[in-house]
Design a protein around this motif. Structure first.
Motif, PDB file in Angstrom:
ATOM      1  N   THR A   1      49.774 107.853  58.034  1.00  0.00           N
ATOM      2  CA  THR A   1      50.708 107.661  56.977  1.00  0.00           C
ATOM      3  C   THR A   1      50.435 106.856  55.995  1.00  0.00           C
ATOM      4  OG1 THR A   1      51.065 105.718  58.454  1.00  0.00           O
ATOM      5  CG2 THR A   1      52.666 107.470  58.844  1.00  0.00           C
ATOM      6  N   VAL A   2      51.201 107.196  54.817  1.00  0.00           N
ATOM      7  CA  VAL A   2      50.805 106.549  53.458  1.00  0.00           C
ATOM      8  C   VAL A   2      51.854 105.410  53.431  1.00  0.00           C
ATOM      9  CG1 VAL A   2      51.019 106.886  51.033  1.00  0.00           C
ATOM     10  CG2 VAL A   2      50.470 108.602  52.361  1.00  0.00           C
ATOM     11  N   THR A   3      51.670 104.200  53.281  1.00  0.00           N
ATOM     12  CA  THR A   3      52.319 103.094  53.178  1.00  0.00           C
ATOM     13  C   THR A   3      52.880 102.844  51.721  1.00  0.00           C
ATOM     14  OG1 THR A   3      50.448 101.521  52.704  1.00  0.00           O
ATOM     15  CG2 THR A   3      51.085 101.949  54.967  1.00  0.00           C
ATOM     16  N   PRO A   4      54.159 102.306  51.460  1.00  0.00           N
ATOM     17  CA  PRO A   4      54.546 101.990  50.184  1.00  0.00           C
ATOM     18  C   PRO A   4      53.972 100.876  49.413  1.00  0.00           C
ATOM     19  CG  PRO A   4      56.142 101.184  51.823  1.00  0.00           C
ATOM     20  CD  PRO A   4      54.852 101.723  52.499  1.00  0.00           C
TER      21      PRO A   4
ATOM     22  N   ARG B   1      55.379 104.624  60.627  1.00  0.00           N
ATOM     23  CA  ARG B   1      55.707 104.162  59.470  1.00  0.00           C
ATOM     24  C   ARG B   1      55.701 102.680  59.516  1.00  0.00           C
ATOM     25  NH1 ARG B   1      55.305 108.260  56.286  1.00  0.00           N
ATOM     26  NH2 ARG B   1      55.962 110.209  56.856  1.00  0.00           N
TER      27      ARG B   1
ATOM     28  N   TRP C   1      46.311 101.611  52.701  1.00  0.00           N
ATOM     29  CA  TRP C   1      47.030 102.365  51.620  1.00  0.00           C
ATOM     30  C   TRP C   1      47.234 103.775  52.506  1.00  0.00           C
ATOM     31  CZ3 TRP C   1      45.919 102.971  45.887  1.00  0.00           C
ATOM     32  CH2 TRP C   1      46.850 103.795  45.186  1.00  0.00           C
ATOM     33  N   VAL C   2      46.510 104.163  53.233  1.00  0.00           N
ATOM     34  CA  VAL C   2      46.588 105.223  54.253  1.00  0.00           C
ATOM     35  C   VAL C   2      45.887 104.884  55.720  1.00  0.00           C
ATOM     36  CG1 VAL C   2      46.328 107.790  54.648  1.00  0.00           C
ATOM     37  CG2 VAL C   2      46.521 106.953  52.123  1.00  0.00           C
TER      38      VAL C   2
ATOM     39  N   HIS D   1      47.556 118.215  51.789  1.00  0.00           N
ATOM     40  CA  HIS D   1      49.096 118.521  52.097  1.00  0.00           C
ATOM     41  C   HIS D   1      49.021 119.939  53.012  1.00  0.00           C
ATOM     42  CE1 HIS D   1      53.435 118.233  52.343  1.00  0.00           C
ATOM     43  NE2 HIS D   1      53.350 119.706  51.741  1.00  0.00           N
TER      44      HIS D   1
ATOM     45  N   THR E   1      48.826  99.912  40.863  1.00  0.00           N
ATOM     46  CA  THR E   1      49.491  99.557  42.032  1.00  0.00           C
ATOM     47  C   THR E   1      50.006  98.163  42.039  1.00  0.00           C
ATOM     48  OG1 THR E   1      47.128  98.705  42.844  1.00  0.00           O
ATOM     49  CG2 THR E   1      47.733 100.750  43.330  1.00  0.00           C
TER      50      THR E   1
ATOM     51  N   VAL F   1      54.754 114.628  55.275  1.00  0.00           N
ATOM     52  CA  VAL F   1      55.551 114.075  54.202  1.00  0.00           C
ATOM     53  C   VAL F   1      55.054 112.693  54.066  1.00  0.00           C
ATOM     54  CG1 VAL F   1      57.659 113.279  53.363  1.00  0.00           C
ATOM     55  CG2 VAL F   1      57.584 115.373  54.600  1.00  0.00           C
ATOM     56  N   ASP F   2      54.522 112.274  52.811  1.00  0.00           N
ATOM     57  CA  ASP F   2      53.903 111.007  53.077  1.00  0.00           C
ATOM     58  C   ASP F   2      52.827 110.674  53.967  1.00  0.00           C
ATOM     59  OD1 ASP F   2      55.183 110.009  50.607  1.00  0.00           O
ATOM     60  OD2 ASP F   2      56.822 109.037  51.606  1.00  0.00           O
ATOM     61  N   ARG F   3      52.003 111.754  54.187  1.00  0.00           N
ATOM     62  CA  ARG F   3      50.998 111.689  55.089  1.00  0.00           C
ATOM     63  C   ARG F   3      49.797 112.266  54.710  1.00  0.00           C
ATOM     64  NH1 ARG F   3      49.312 113.170  59.591  1.00  0.00           N
ATOM     65  NH2 ARG F   3      49.827 112.786  61.806  1.00  0.00           N
TER      66      ARG F   3
END
Ligand SMILES: *Cc1c(COP(=O)(O)O)cnc(C)c1O
Length: 425
Positions: A188-191, A158, A181-182, A315, A224, A340-342
């Motif tokens: 992984t999804v970035t914040p 991450r 972003w991904v 998901h 965003t 998760v967040d993936r």
């Protein structure tokens, strides 16, 4: 246990929309697990391309006859549909490019000039970027004497925003921050909201590479907070040959042109030229007309399916695949092993029984012979592979049409591959 039924519902609804998925490869049913590379296309998108050429083909803007008007309406209609799909405030915020790579090059060129980037200035990206979000910034820094700096990742894969190195990374010298972003490799999804806020806190411009995000979940780009966002048509069930740079309109209006040519100017004299307002300023020459029409059809198609349903399916199918892949001995997943967040891409390495690495190209070929299409290599992310301490990997990636049966087919083909290399090495 991941819910197999949950991962079956959406493909049962949409699969027949994608003619190519009826194919066989090597005598086996095709299991297309390379959607992060390019997605397959539903019939409505293929038909939109054909219908444009069969019935409305003409150049846009400069042709005044009936077909020209129809082609222009189709082209601008595509722009409006894409604008609505990503929550743009107005269609003029959508700039059509050739792909995401060109959109990011456009961003790098014009922002470099806009912020007068020079020695002492810094551009911040991350180690998990696709080459398309690395090389344009490297070129810009080389031209201007600015410094390129990198966010690292945690051991889980991450983006590391909390580590010691992250603290001073975005500072008063930072002029531009650009992150994915991904991740197309780790999933992984970035914040992004956090990163955008950090950029804006020091007055830097925030750019996002949303190539893997826009296809996978509902987005609202203005929400965003980012200033510019790049994505690509062919990964969101649209055609190849078209990408998008979304931008805040007031920023786009302040940016200098990128490529020069027809349609991007207001007045051309021998002394110089003045430039059209966005988006025309950034769309030199004949644009991807049929592609814009078809990308509009793609946006309509995904809206009809429902982006929340797409995200839920990603998901469910990713959870199922993570479980199945971890049952393959000698398989190591790069990045988070929990869904998760993936997003729906899983990269992995494979070793034989006696501990030898099986090359991803060998894995890919073994799988291809069993109808399973995956990608083997560095997935345009060499710095990330270096950071993870591996040369290359194999990647399986999923989309709205991916079924649990295809994941089973992948799992069996991987078990077979491992067994084969154990015996024949
Ligand atoms: C595919 C991809 C790109 C490049 O898209 P093109 O259409 O090949 O230009 C950039 N970034 C990410 C994260 C991608 O997955």
């Amino acid at each position: 246990m991941p819910d197999r039924a949950a991962a079956q519902a959406l493909p049962a609804r949409v699969r027949s929309d994608f003619p190519i998925l009826d194919r066989t490869v090597g005598g086996a049913p095709l299991a297309y697990l390379d959607s992060a590379n390019t997605s397959q296309k539903p019939r409505v998108v293929i038909d939109a391309l054909a219908e444009h050429y069969a019935e409305h083909n003409a150049n846009v803007a400069r042709a005044m006859h009936t077909l020209g008007a129809e082609a222009s309406a189709g082209f601008e209609g595509g722009r409006s549909k894409v604008a609505t799909f990503v929550g743009a405030t107005r269609p003029e915020e959508i700039v059509f490019t050739k792909n995401a790579s060109e959109a990011l090059n456009l961003a790098a060129h014009t922002l470099g000039e806009h912020v007068r980037l020079g020695p002492g200035d810094e551009v911040v990206i991350s180690v998990l970027e696709h080459h398309s979000n690395i090389v344009p910034w490297q070129l810009l820094c080389r031209r201007t004497g600015a410094t390129l700096r990198w966010f690292d990742i945690t051991d889980e894969g991450r983006l590391d925003l909390a580590g010691a190195d992250a603290a001073g990374l975005i500072n008063e010298r930072t002029k531009i921050v650009s992150v994915a972003w991904v991740s197309n490799v780790l999933g992984t999804v970035t914040p992004v909201a956090d990163i955008v806020a950090r950029a804006h806190a020091v007055g830097a411009i925030a750019v996002l590479d949303a190539s893997q995000a826009v296809p996978q979940f509902a987005v609202d780009l203005p929400a965003t907070g980012a200033d510019l966002v790049a994505f690509t048509g062919h990964k969101m069930v649209g055609p190849t040959g078209i990408g998008v740079l979304w931008g805040r309109y007031d920023l786009l209006a302040d940016l200098p042109p990128f490529l020069g040519g027809g349609e991007m100017i207001e007045v051309v004299t021998m002394e110089g030229s003045t430039f059209a307002p966005p988006p025309a300023r950034f769309e030199a020459g004949t644009p991807p007309i049929a592609e814009a029409v078809a990308l509009g059809a793609a946006a309509d198609y995904l809206t009809g399916v429902g982006m929340d349903a797409v995200a839920q399916h990603e998901h469910a199918i990713t959870a199922y695949a993570l479980e199945r892949l971890q049952a393959v001995e000698g398989l190591r997943i790069l990045g988070p092993t929990e869904p998760v967040d993936r997003g729906g891409a899983i990269s992995f390495t494979l070793t034989s029984e006696d501990g030898f690495d099986i090359h991803p190209h060998d894995t890919m070929q073994m799988l291809d012979a069993r109808g399973v299409a995956v990608r083997g290599g560095h997935h345009c992310a060499r710095p990330l592979h270096k950071r993870l301490g591996v040369q290359s990997s194999t990647r399986a990636s999923f989309y709205l049409y991916t079924t649990p049966q295809e994941i089973d087919q992948l799992g069996e083909a991987l078990d077979y591959t491992r067994d084969f290399f154990g015996r024949h090495r």
